[in-house]
Design an enzyme around this catalytic site. Sequence first.
Site, short mmCIF file in Angstrom:
data_model
loop_
_atom_site.label_atom_id
_atom_site.label_comp_id
_atom_site.label_asym_id
_atom_site.label_seq_id
_atom_site.Cartn_x
_atom_site.Cartn_y
_atom_site.Cartn_z
N GLY A 45 0.84 -1.19 0.00
CA GLY A 45 0.00 0.00 0.00
C GLY A 45 0.87 1.24 0.00
O GLY A 45 2.03 1.20 0.44
N GLN A 50 3.13 9.94 1.23
CA GLN A 50 4.42 9.24 1.16
C GLN A 50 5.19 9.55 -0.12
O GLN A 50 6.37 9.21 -0.22
CB GLN A 50 4.20 7.72 1.26
CG GLN A 50 3.65 7.30 2.62
CD GLN A 50 3.48 5.80 2.67
OE1 GLN A 50 2.49 5.27 2.22
NE2 GLN A 50 4.47 5.11 3.21
N CYS A 98 6.15 -0.08 7.20
CA CYS A 98 5.75 1.07 6.41
C CYS A 98 6.94 1.50 5.55
O CYS A 98 8.07 1.54 6.03
CB CYS A 98 5.34 2.21 7.34
SG CYS A 98 4.83 3.71 6.49
N LEU A 99 6.68 1.82 4.29
CA LEU A 99 7.76 2.23 3.39
C LEU A 99 8.45 3.51 3.87
O LEU A 99 9.60 3.76 3.52
CB LEU A 99 7.23 2.43 1.97
CG LEU A 99 6.68 1.17 1.29
CD1 LEU A 99 6.09 1.51 -0.07
CD2 LEU A 99 7.77 0.12 1.15
N HIS A 140 -4.15 1.37 7.89
CA HIS A 140 -2.77 1.89 7.91
C HIS A 140 -2.61 3.00 6.87
O HIS A 140 -2.09 4.08 7.17
CB HIS A 140 -1.80 0.73 7.65
CG HIS A 140 -0.37 1.14 7.50
ND1 HIS A 140 0.63 0.66 8.32
CD2 HIS A 140 0.24 1.98 6.63
CE1 HIS A 140 1.78 1.20 7.96
NE2 HIS A 140 1.58 2.01 6.93
N GLU A 141 -3.09 2.73 5.64
CA GLU A 141 -2.93 3.72 4.57
C GLU A 141 -3.78 4.96 4.83
O GLU A 141 -3.34 6.09 4.59
CB GLU A 141 -3.27 3.10 3.20
CG GLU A 141 -2.38 1.94 2.79
CD GLU A 141 -0.89 2.23 2.91
OE1 GLU A 141 -0.48 3.40 2.75
OE2 GLU A 141 -0.13 1.29 3.18
N HIS A 144 -2.34 7.55 7.06
CA HIS A 144 -1.39 8.49 6.43
C HIS A 144 -2.11 9.76 5.98
O HIS A 144 -1.53 10.86 6.00
CB HIS A 144 -0.71 7.85 5.22
CG HIS A 144 0.41 6.92 5.56
ND1 HIS A 144 1.55 7.33 6.23
CD2 HIS A 144 0.60 5.60 5.30
CE1 HIS A 144 2.38 6.30 6.38
NE2 HIS A 144 1.83 5.24 5.82
NI NI Z 1 2.73 3.36 5.78
#
Ligand code: NI
Length: 187
Positions: A45, A50, A98-99, A140-141, A144
């Site tokens: 995701g 991000q 998480c990226l 989670h997404e 953000h």
């Molecule tokens: Ni994340």
Amino acid sequence: MNLPVYLYGHPVLRKVSEPVTPDYPDLQKLIADMYETMYTSEGVGLAAPQIGRNDRIVVIDASPVGDSYEECRDRKMTLINPEIEILDDEPVTRYEGCLSLPGLSEKVKRVEKIRLRWVDENFQEHDEIISGFLARIVQHECDHLEGKMYIDHITPIRKQLIKGKLADIANARIRCDYPVRYAPRKK
Ligand code: NI
């Protein structure tokens, strides 16, 4: 086009994102770039903050975890202006990564049953009950988009234990396999 992933410490990750309208410039190109970026960095995701944009856009392709979580099989979805309603009061604890926080993975408590309303890349409306690990990815997404990250949900003890690692990410003292953008240097 592959885009750099903004890392923890960058202020763009802490802002509340703006709703997206159909006249958003080059939306289809941006969505395609977000998928490419997510695949390059091997995430399931990615949210627009991000990649440095405070707009309410999320891309998800949960198929890589489809063998472990059946609800994730072949689930690819573009969420614009998503809205979550929590349908369960029984939180489940699982590891998340998480990226924007490379090298870290922590236990996060979340409910795993939600109602999700969103529009897709063509501004078609969707309304679906989502459960299991997919519900976790979605939450989670969507966090953000509110300027939140999963580390906001971990215990104070864990947060204390990873303090050094967080500082390393925020101060560009790490290396990463995919292109990233570090937080601006503090003067
Ligand atoms: Ni994340």
